[in-house]
Enzyme design. Structure first.
Site, PDB file in Angstrom:
ATOM      1  N   LYS A 111       0.821  -1.214   0.000  1.00 34.54           N
ATOM      2  CA  LYS A 111       0.000   0.000   0.000  1.00 34.54           C
ATOM      3  C   LYS A 111       0.849   1.255   0.000  1.00 34.54           C
ATOM      4  O   LYS A 111       0.378   2.317  -0.377  1.00 34.54           O
ATOM      5  CB  LYS A 111      -0.945   0.007   1.206  1.00 34.54           C
ATOM      6  CG  LYS A 111      -2.067  -0.998   1.047  1.00 34.54           C
ATOM      7  CD  LYS A 111      -3.264  -0.720   1.920  1.00 34.54           C
ATOM      8  CE  LYS A 111      -4.393  -1.634   1.468  1.00 34.54           C
ATOM      9  NZ  LYS A 111      -5.644  -1.476   2.112  1.00 34.54           N
ATOM     10  N   LYS A 191      -4.941  -7.078  -7.441  1.00 27.57           N
ATOM     11  CA  LYS A 191      -6.156  -7.413  -6.701  1.00 27.57           C
ATOM     12  C   LYS A 191      -7.230  -6.336  -6.909  1.00 27.57           C
ATOM     13  O   LYS A 191      -6.903  -5.144  -6.865  1.00 27.57           O
ATOM     14  CB  LYS A 191      -5.761  -7.471  -5.203  1.00 27.57           C
ATOM     15  CG  LYS A 191      -6.836  -7.944  -4.285  1.00 27.57           C
ATOM     16  CD  LYS A 191      -6.441  -7.696  -2.834  1.00 27.57           C
ATOM     17  CE  LYS A 191      -7.252  -6.566  -2.287  1.00 27.57           C
ATOM     18  NZ  LYS A 191      -7.327  -6.383  -0.877  1.00 27.57           N
ATOM     19  N   LYS A 194     -10.994  -1.195  -3.853  1.00 23.59           N
ATOM     20  CA  LYS A 194     -11.781   0.046  -3.923  1.00 23.59           C
ATOM     21  C   LYS A 194     -10.866   1.208  -4.281  1.00 23.59           C
ATOM     22  O   LYS A 194     -11.231   2.107  -5.005  1.00 23.59           O
ATOM     23  CB  LYS A 194     -12.433   0.331  -2.567  1.00 23.59           C
ATOM     24  CG  LYS A 194     -13.364  -0.746  -2.100  1.00 23.59           C
ATOM     25  CD  LYS A 194     -13.906  -0.394  -0.710  1.00 23.59           C
ATOM     26  CE  LYS A 194     -14.176  -1.618   0.116  1.00 23.59           C
ATOM     27  NZ  LYS A 194     -13.040  -2.034   0.940  1.00 23.59           N
TER      28      LYS A 194
HETATM   29  N1  AQP Z   1      -9.948  -8.584  -4.872  1.00 22.30           N
HETATM   30  C1  AQP Z   1     -10.344  -9.336  -3.869  1.00 22.30           C
HETATM   31  N2  AQP Z   1     -10.424 -10.668  -4.036  1.00 22.30           N
HETATM   32  C2  AQP Z   1     -10.849 -11.467  -3.018  1.00 22.30           C
HETATM   33  N3  AQP Z   1     -11.199 -10.996  -1.807  1.00 22.30           N
HETATM   34  C3  AQP Z   1     -11.128  -9.666  -1.614  1.00 22.30           C
HETATM   35  N4  AQP Z   1     -11.389  -8.886  -0.539  1.00 22.30           N
HETATM   36  C4  AQP Z   1     -11.144  -7.607  -0.854  1.00 22.30           C
HETATM   37  N5  AQP Z   1     -10.721  -7.515  -2.115  1.00 22.30           N
HETATM   38  C5  AQP Z   1     -10.696  -8.776  -2.615  1.00 22.30           C
HETATM   39  C6  AQP Z   1     -11.864  -9.385   0.734  1.00 22.30           C
HETATM   40  O1  AQP Z   1     -12.890  -8.520   1.197  1.00 22.30           O
HETATM   41  C7  AQP Z   1     -12.811  -8.442   2.611  1.00 22.30           C
HETATM   42  C8  AQP Z   1     -12.890  -7.029   3.068  1.00 22.30           C
HETATM   43  O2  AQP Z   1     -11.842  -6.295   2.532  1.00 22.30           O
HETATM   44  P1  AQP Z   1     -11.639  -4.793   3.016  1.00 22.30           P
HETATM   45  O3  AQP Z   1     -12.600  -3.905   2.333  1.00 22.30           O
HETATM   46  O4  AQP Z   1     -11.699  -4.707   4.477  1.00 22.30           O
HETATM   47  O5  AQP Z   1     -10.170  -4.468   2.679  1.00 22.30           O
HETATM   48  P2  AQP Z   1      -9.328  -4.684   1.413  1.00 22.30           P
HETATM   49  O6  AQP Z   1      -8.996  -6.121   1.221  1.00 22.30           O
HETATM   50  O7  AQP Z   1      -8.184  -3.742   1.559  1.00 22.30           O
HETATM   51  O8  AQP Z   1     -10.312  -4.242   0.254  1.00 22.30           O
HETATM   52  P3  AQP Z   1      -9.992  -3.210  -0.853  1.00 22.30           P
HETATM   53  O9  AQP Z   1     -11.119  -3.106  -1.775  1.00 22.30           O
HETATM   54  O10 AQP Z   1      -8.650  -3.525  -1.458  1.00 22.30           O
HETATM   55  O11 AQP Z   1      -9.949  -1.861  -0.021  1.00 22.30           O
HETATM   56  P4  AQP Z   1      -8.938  -0.684  -0.120  1.00 22.30           P
HETATM   57  O12 AQP Z   1      -8.729  -0.386  -1.565  1.00 22.30           O
HETATM   58  O13 AQP Z   1      -9.600   0.427   0.613  1.00 22.30           O
HETATM   59  O14 AQP Z   1      -7.672  -1.143   0.579  1.00 22.30           O
HETATM   60  C9  AQP Z   1     -11.524  -9.129   3.046  1.00 22.30           C
HETATM   61  O15 AQP Z   1     -11.870 -10.406   3.568  1.00 22.30           O
HETATM   62  C10 AQP Z   1     -10.762  -9.284   1.783  1.00 22.30           C
HETATM   63  O16 AQP Z   1      -9.969 -10.472   1.780  1.00 22.30           O
END
Ligand code: AQP
Length: 326
Positions: A111, A191, A194
């Site tokens: 990140k 991956k 958001k």
């Molecule tokens: N691309 C993905 N594939 C599979 N699982 C995913 N998860 C997130 N993206 C994928 C799963 O969703 C749950 C919650 O995730 P989160 O929103 O708490 O955090 P994150 O993984 O950091 O999601 P983002 O979308 O990537 O958020 P940002 O961009 O804000 O950092 C978790 O169980 C995760 O595994």
């Protein structure tokens, strides 16, 4: 009973990666586990959103979870910040976390490598707050996608250190592996996230989904419509695996490898199938959006149940660590 804790950050709208990797699984696990599901807004603060944005994201994510089938009659759905014990336990656990362990966290490195400006102390100690999220409910199981395995391992390590120091109190939570641990974004490289702008929103309408798919990377070797493609190297083929009926998948595979269908046709079919799958969710979301007070009531009730559980754990923790409760 086996107890699950899982959280999702209100950093934007839920996307297909969240849905396939986590939300679908959350819904299924309600039959087998006692589930605590949290909208983890304290974690989202690491991205420094405006107050207004954070509040609306919490509401919108709650709507997406309820519309997808998280059932407040069977699960505790709550907002992390409403339960102050998360932050209190995180501090105590931070005193039992080794810096070397935090330095190894690949999510922090990923990140911050492109933009060192986002590296704040909250993001660095994020896995400790995550350990507290789990341990304050003495959860026995945690669903994990590929990105969360290392954080769960840290939680287990912190639980062991706490036990070594203060005796048995917390279970070492076991991983429940996600059936879809890593959904790639439309860039086909990273991956779906958001924050990366490579996502397809769970609640997006057909025109928005098609606009994203239009720019999506497919088989890089298939330069012309007449070139046969290789579905196995195409990211969209894996999305077909989640949304397209088996019979149509066979037709697409055949059509792609013989160049009888092109990427545009394939994208249109994928769009139709995503929309057909998500339409009932969107419909429930529309009804929930029309009743924000009802949604807030669901959260209020969940917060209350979560507080009762977390405060019982913290009474034990305070006693163990020697904090006066006067
Ligand atoms: N691309 C993905 N594939 C599979 N699982 C995913 N998860 C997130 N993206 C994928 C799963 O969703 C749950 C919650 O995730 P989160 O929103 O708490 O955090 P994150 O993984 O950091 O999601 P983002 O979308 O990537 O958020 P940002 O961009 O804000 O950092 C978790 O169980 C995760 O595994």
């Amino acid at each position: 009973m086996k107890r699950i804790l899982s959280g999702m950050q209100p950093t934007g709208s839920a996307h297909l990666g969240n849905y396939l990797g986590a939300i679908r699984n959350w819904v299924d696990m309600q039959d087998e586990y006692e589930c605590f599901y949290s909208v983890v807004d304290l974690h989202a603060l690491t991205t420094r959103p405006s107050a207004e944005k954070l509040r609306s994201n919490v509401l919108e994510l709650t709507i997406a979870l309820l519309a997808s089938g998280v059932d407040p009659e069977r699960s505790v759905l709550f907002v992390q910040s409403a339960v102050k014990e998360h932050a209190e336990l995180a501090w105590i656990l931070s005193c039992h976390t080794v810096l070397g362990d935090l330095n190894r966290m690949t999510q922090f490195k990923e990140k911050t490598e492109d933009d060192p400006g986002v590296a704040n102390a909250g993001l660095y100690t994020y896995p400790i707050l995550q350990a507290a999220d789990i341990m304050v409910y003495r959860a026995t199981h945690v669903p994990v996608g590929e990105d969360q395995n290392q954080h769960l391992e840290l939680t287990r390590e912190v639980a062991r250190r706490f036990r070594h120091h203060y005796g048995e109190l917390f279970p070492e939570p076991a991983a429940v592996n996600s059936p879809t641990p890593r959904v790639l974004g439309v860039d086909g490289q990273t991956k779906m996230s958001k924050s990366k702008g490579n996502h397809i929103g769970l609640l997006e309408e057909a025109d928005e989904v098609m606009a994203k798919l239009r720019g999506a990377v497919t088989d890089p070797q298939r330069l012309r419509r007449t070139d046969p493609g290789c579905p196995e190297v195409c990211n969209l083929w894996s999305l077909h695996g989640s949304f397209t009926p088996d019979e149509q998948q066979k037709e697409i595979h055949e059509g792609c490898t013989t160049a009888t269908i092109g990427c545009v046709d394939c994208k249109k079919m994928l769009c139709d199938n995503i929309i057909a799958h998500t339409e009932p969710i969107r419909e429930r979301a529309r009804a929930l959006r029309a009743d924000p007070d009802g949604v807030m009531d669901v959260l209020r009730q969940g917060n209350e149940k979560a507080r009762a559980e977390a405060s019982a754990t913290m009474a034990l923790v305070r006693e163990r660590v020697g904090i006066w409760d006067v």
